[in-house]
Scaffold this motif. Structure first.
Motif, PDB file in Angstrom:
ATOM      1  N   LEU A 101     -21.773  60.896  79.582  1.00 13.46           N
ATOM      2  CA  LEU A 101     -20.603  61.479  78.938  1.00 13.46           C
ATOM      3  C   LEU A 101     -19.732  62.210  79.957  1.00 13.46           C
ATOM      4  CD1 LEU A 101     -19.034  62.201  76.353  1.00 13.46           C
ATOM      5  CD2 LEU A 101     -20.498  64.216  76.147  1.00 13.46           C
ATOM      6  N   LEU A 102     -20.335  62.924  80.904  1.00 13.91           N
ATOM      7  CA  LEU A 102     -19.559  63.602  81.943  1.00 13.91           C
ATOM      8  C   LEU A 102     -18.781  62.585  82.764  1.00 13.91           C
ATOM      9  CD1 LEU A 102     -18.807  66.112  83.581  1.00 13.91           C
ATOM     10  CD2 LEU A 102     -20.919  65.796  84.895  1.00 13.91           C
ATOM     11  N   ASP A 103     -19.426  61.480  83.097  1.00 11.42           N
ATOM     12  CA  ASP A 103     -18.757  60.399  83.830  1.00 11.42           C
ATOM     13  C   ASP A 103     -17.550  59.889  83.054  1.00 11.42           C
ATOM     14  OD1 ASP A 103     -18.020  58.097  85.123  1.00 11.42           O
ATOM     15  OD2 ASP A 103     -20.035  57.336  85.392  1.00 11.42           O
ATOM     16  N   VAL A 104     -17.737  59.627  81.775  1.00 12.08           N
ATOM     17  CA  VAL A 104     -16.647  59.119  80.935  1.00 12.08           C
ATOM     18  C   VAL A 104     -15.527  60.151  80.802  1.00 12.08           C
ATOM     19  CG1 VAL A 104     -16.057  58.427  78.579  1.00 12.08           C
ATOM     20  CG2 VAL A 104     -18.128  57.548  79.649  1.00 12.08           C
ATOM     21  N   ASN A 105     -15.888  61.418  80.672  1.00 13.38           N
ATOM     22  CA  ASN A 105     -14.880  62.460  80.464  1.00 13.38           C
ATOM     23  C   ASN A 105     -13.991  62.665  81.678  1.00 13.38           C
ATOM     24  OD1 ASN A 105     -15.424  63.082  77.802  1.00 13.38           O
ATOM     25  ND2 ASN A 105     -16.843  64.730  78.267  1.00 13.38           N
ATOM     26  N   ILE A 106     -14.518  62.460  82.872  1.00 13.64           N
ATOM     27  CA  ILE A 106     -13.674  62.598  84.061  1.00 13.64           C
ATOM     28  C   ILE A 106     -12.580  61.539  84.048  1.00 13.64           C
ATOM     29  CG2 ILE A 106     -13.639  62.343  86.573  1.00 13.64           C
ATOM     30  CD1 ILE A 106     -16.296  63.733  86.693  1.00 13.64           C
ATOM     31  N   ARG A 107     -12.938  60.306  83.684  1.00 13.50           N
ATOM     32  CA  ARG A 107     -11.908  59.254  83.595  1.00 13.50           C
ATOM     33  C   ARG A 107     -10.928  59.557  82.464  1.00 13.50           C
ATOM     34  NH1 ARG A 107     -16.483  56.012  83.506  1.00 13.50           N
ATOM     35  NH2 ARG A 107     -17.136  55.210  85.518  1.00 13.50           N
ATOM     36  N   SER A 108     -11.463  59.957  81.319  1.00 15.45           N
ATOM     37  CA  SER A 108     -10.602  60.209  80.170  1.00 15.45           C
ATOM     38  C   SER A 108      -9.686  61.400  80.416  1.00 15.45           C
ATOM     39  CB  SER A 108     -11.459  60.457  78.918  1.00 15.45           C
ATOM     40  OG  SER A 108     -12.262  59.334  78.617  1.00 15.45           O
ATOM     41  N   ALA A 109     -10.182  62.434  81.096  1.00 13.62           N
ATOM     42  CA  ALA A 109      -9.350  63.599  81.395  1.00 13.62           C
ATOM     43  C   ALA A 109      -8.174  63.214  82.275  1.00 13.62           C
ATOM     44  CB  ALA A 109     -10.188  64.682  82.073  1.00 13.62           C
ATOM     45  N   THR A 110      -8.370  62.216  83.127  1.00 19.40           N
ATOM     46  CA  THR A 110      -7.264  61.718  83.950  1.00 19.40           C
ATOM     47  C   THR A 110      -6.176  61.106  83.080  1.00 19.40           C
ATOM     48  OG1 THR A 110      -8.802  61.272  85.758  1.00 19.40           O
ATOM     49  CG2 THR A 110      -6.669  60.176  85.846  1.00 19.40           C
ATOM     50  N   LEU A 111      -6.587  60.394  82.048  1.00 19.00           N
ATOM     51  CA  LEU A 111      -5.608  59.684  81.217  1.00 19.00           C
ATOM     52  C   LEU A 111      -4.868  60.614  80.266  1.00 19.00           C
ATOM     53  CD1 LEU A 111      -7.725  56.528  80.295  1.00 19.00           C
ATOM     54  CD2 LEU A 111      -6.267  56.908  82.278  1.00 19.00           C
ATOM     55  N   LEU A 112      -5.528  61.688  79.816  1.00 18.80           N
ATOM     56  CA  LEU A 112      -4.899  62.545  78.823  1.00 18.80           C
ATOM     57  C   LEU A 112      -3.722  63.329  79.378  1.00 18.80           C
ATOM     58  CD1 LEU A 112      -7.854  63.937  76.694  1.00 18.80           C
ATOM     59  CD2 LEU A 112      -6.498  61.877  76.398  1.00 18.80           C
ATOM     60  N   GLY A 113      -3.608  63.401  80.699  1.00 16.48           N
ATOM     61  CA  GLY A 113      -2.428  64.034  81.278  1.00 16.48           C
ATOM     62  C   GLY A 113      -1.145  63.329  80.907  1.00 16.48           C
ATOM     63  N   ILE A 114      -1.261  62.092  80.432  1.00 16.69           N
ATOM     64  CA  ILE A 114      -0.084  61.326  80.021  1.00 16.69           C
ATOM     65  C   ILE A 114       0.666  62.036  78.899  1.00 16.69           C
ATOM     66  CG2 ILE A 114       0.634  59.155  78.938  1.00 16.69           C
ATOM     67  CD1 ILE A 114      -1.589  57.767  80.417  1.00 16.69           C
ATOM     68  N   VAL A 115      -0.056  62.703  78.009  1.00 22.44           N
ATOM     69  CA  VAL A 115       0.583  63.358  76.862  1.00 22.44           C
ATOM     70  C   VAL A 115       0.625  64.876  77.036  1.00 22.44           C
ATOM     71  CG1 VAL A 115       0.034  61.518  75.237  1.00 22.44           C
ATOM     72  CG2 VAL A 115      -1.624  63.355  75.619  1.00 22.44           C
ATOM     73  N   GLY A 116       0.492  65.356  78.263  1.00 20.19           N
ATOM     74  CA  GLY A 116       0.625  66.784  78.527  1.00 20.19           C
ATOM     75  C   GLY A 116      -0.632  67.582  78.337  1.00 20.19           C
ATOM     76  N   ALA A 117      -1.801  66.920  78.420  1.00 17.20           N
ATOM     77  CA  ALA A 117      -3.065  67.622  78.219  1.00 17.20           C
ATOM     78  C   ALA A 117      -3.649  68.130  79.529  1.00 17.20           C
ATOM     79  CB  ALA A 117      -4.075  66.715  77.521  1.00 17.20           C
ATOM     80  N   GLY A 118      -2.848  68.265  80.568  1.00 16.21           N
ATOM     81  CA  GLY A 118      -3.289  68.873  81.810  1.00 16.21           C
ATOM     82  C   GLY A 118      -3.998  67.910  82.733  1.00 16.21           C
ATOM     83  N   GLY A 119      -4.164  68.353  83.993  1.00 15.75           N
ATOM     84  CA  GLY A 119      -4.899  67.557  84.960  1.00 15.75           C
ATOM     85  C   GLY A 119      -4.016  66.641  85.782  1.00 15.75           C
ATOM     86  N   ILE A 120      -4.669  65.831  86.582  1.00 18.69           N
ATOM     87  CA  ILE A 120      -3.980  65.000  87.551  1.00 18.69           C
ATOM     88  C   ILE A 120      -3.288  63.796  86.913  1.00 18.69           C
ATOM     89  CG2 ILE A 120      -5.849  63.392  88.113  1.00 18.69           C
ATOM     90  CD1 ILE A 120      -5.200  63.933  91.088  1.00 18.69           C
TER      91      ILE A 120
END
Length: 584
Positions: A524-543
């Motif tokens: 899940l941690l592995d998946v969340n790092i990738r997903s956290a990258t994508l959520l920045g598209i809608v202003g959810a922070g991160g790279i």
């Protein structure tokens, strides 16, 4: 006075006392410390991001205002809904088919039992890792540049990215089968191709089908994300609605996606039941892959399909009768007819998807001359003067993933436990929580991120909470499956001594499934790092915000730099996860 030992008594040092506990594995202490460090990092991330009850209390007013802007929902016409759903499903099925076709030969090269040499195995494993580490949205950005906005972009982006998961699981399945049939064929003079087609592929076919159907569910949710970068379908329609702040239409379409995801998962479960047997759907795909393969490699061909003893005995009787009657093929009974119907329907769905996706092979051939030129735009990597900011945002992305993983674990453990049939107080409770997991699993993380951006405002909190809530759909299911698959021996032993339900749970069920639970949390941690990258598209922070902006202003060298940073982070997390699992 000197004591004399009796005659015949053994002399020398006393034998060591028998060990009551198993000897710890080398490195297990270091692995435990690593897990504790990750737990502390997750707690720090939650505290640093200031995720607490007050966050949602303060956002209650914004949530109410958003609800007023959203209601009443504006659903498009039924014809438009069916068109969008049909186009999305066609793209998703075509992408899953592409990834399956590519993954089979890659898995055979990556598996130690079928790879021709170490070089081919290492190269195939490296290709799988790269495909898994490159975010699908980055592939979509590249293909939009080459092929433009359309279905082909989505098919290639999802298809190539899916090879990272399907190829790995296929290779693991091939390595776990019994080598006896292939060895027998080799001894009989069969070629390598005959050994694979006759001794390798038939036993792993159930696992291949199960993994492919599981990836189909995942790709359907991914298609919503890719709609924000130009992939046609219902995700693109949602992106267009939200871009003009038409929340009534955007949220209505999001609910359509939810219903579509639930429907596809139920249908895929029915197909697995018909093609793989009745035992498989009661176990998770990821958690029970090895068990599914072991069933598939049983001596009894019916055991490969999870058929119970009575059906196996009936099958043998029918086979004996067939020999007496001189028949060389099994009879067209109800079971064989059902499988044939499902196989025919599957073939028709694939044909319709290939025709209806709009992804033309001619378009791919026409665009090939532009591939080298377009890929050349991404090299050499550049920083655009933002390297310190990019590293800072990468750390923010990791922080979001750590906080989301901790939130997901806290929510998923009780929900997953109540969804397990051997833990829930009644079957009705288990079914209810299975439904909760299914509903949450059907909501794309991007939609959750949009909702929480409205409630908590732009930034990292929205991304962490969205991923944490969305994790219940994945981790809750894996927790339930792991608890159901745990060895029942310790549980029965504690029950026999008069242990209460809580004592049975904490003293027997949880320890039996602890190793699998740790593996699921690391995944899940592995998946969340990738997903956290994508959520920045809608202003959810991160790279992810910088990734999307760099692609929009055609700073493709910066896109490459961000991609390398994310790839290195994901690879490091995966190496740590593999090491921890090997030491526990």
């Amino acid at each position: 006075m000197t004591t004399t030992a009796p005659a015949g008594a053994p002399t020398g040092p006393a034998p060591p006392a028998p060990r009551l506990l198993p000897r710890p594995r080398p490195g297990s202490t270091a692995a435990t410390v690593t897990l504790l460090v990750l737990l502390a990092a997750g707690v720090w991330a939650v505290v640093d991001l200031q995720i607490n009850v007050a966050t949602f209390v303060d956002g209650a007013g914004r949530a109410a205002a958003f609800a007023r802007r959203t209601l009443p929902l504006d659903f498009p016409s039924l014809g438009e809904i069916l068109t969008l759903c049909g186009q999305t499903l066609a793209i998703v099925v075509s992408a899953t088919l592409l990834s399956t076709v590519l993954s089979v030969p890659l898995a055979l090269l990556a598996a130690s039992t079928t790879s021709p040499n170490a070089t081919a195995r290492l190269g195939a494993r490296a290709a799988v890792v790269v495909a898994r580490a490159v975010p699908d949205v980055v592939l979509a950005i590249v293909f939009v540049r080459i092929f433009g906005i359309g279905a082909l972009t989505g098919v290639l982006a999802m298809g190539l990215h899916s090879v990272g998961m399907i190829g790995k699981m296929y290779a693991d399945a091939v390595e776990q089968i019994d080598a006896g049939p292939a060895t027998a064929l080799k001894a009989a003079g069969a070629t390598r191709l005959q050994q694979i087609t006759g001794g390798v592929l038939p036993p792993v076919l159930p696992a291949f089908v199960a993994v492919g159907l599981h990836r189909l569910d995942i790709n359907l949710r991914i298609s919503v994300v890719l709609g924000f970068v130009g992939v046609q379908g219902i995700g693109f329609a949602i992106a267009e609605s939200l871009r003009v702040m038409d929340y009534q239409r955007g949220i209505a379409l999001a609910l359509v996606v939810l219903g579509l995801c639930i429907m596809v998962e139920l249908i895929s479960g029915a197909i697995r039941t018909a093609l793989l047997g009745r035992a498989e759907p009661r176990r998770g795909i990821t958690g029970s892959l090895s068990r599914l393969v072991r069933r598939a490699t049983d001596r009894d061909p019916d055991a490969a399909l999870g058929v119970d003893t009575d059906l196996t005995r009936d099958s043998r009787l029918r086979s004996a009768a067939a020999l007496v009657e001189g028949r060389t093929t099994p009879p067209w009974d109800r079971r064989r007819t059902t499988r044939a119907v499902y196989a025919l329907v599957t073939a028709l769905v694939i044909a319709a998807s290939l025709a209806g996706s709009g992804a033309s092979p001619a378009e791919l051939v026409t665009a090939l001359p532009r591939v080298a030129q377009s890929v050349g735009l991404f090299f050499p990597p550049e920083t655009g003067g933002l390297l310190p900011e990019l590293f800072a945002q990468l750390l923010v992305t990791i922080e979001i993933a750590l906080a989301a993983t901790l939130i997901g674990v806290v929510l998923s453990l009780p929900i997953g436990a109540l969804a397990a049939r051997n833990v829930a107080p009644t079957p009705g409770v288990a079914r209810t929580f299975r439904l909760v997991v299914l509903v949450i699993r059907g909501i794309p993380e991007l939609i959750l991120a949009i909702v929480f951006v409205v409630i908590t405002g732009l930034g990292e909190v929205a991304g962490a909470v969205a991923l944490g809530v969305g994790a219940v759909g994945l981790l809750g299911k894996l927790v339930a499956d792991s608890l159901e698959e745990a060895d029942p021996g310790p549980r029965h032993a504690v029950e026999a001594t008069g242990g209460s339900r809580w004592q049975v749970f904490f003293a027997a069920t949880v320890p039996a499934g602890a190793k699998a639970l740790v593996a699921h949390v690391l995944y899940l941690l592995d998946v969340n790092i990738r997903s956290a990258t994508l959520l920045g598209i809608v202003g959810a922070g991160g790279i992810g915000f910088y990734l999307l902006n760099a692609s929009r202003v055609l700073e493709f060298g910066v896109v490459t730099t961000i991609l390398i940073m994310v790839f290195a982070t994901v690879l490091l997390v995966e190496l740590v996860a593999v090491w921890v699992r090997s030491r526990l």
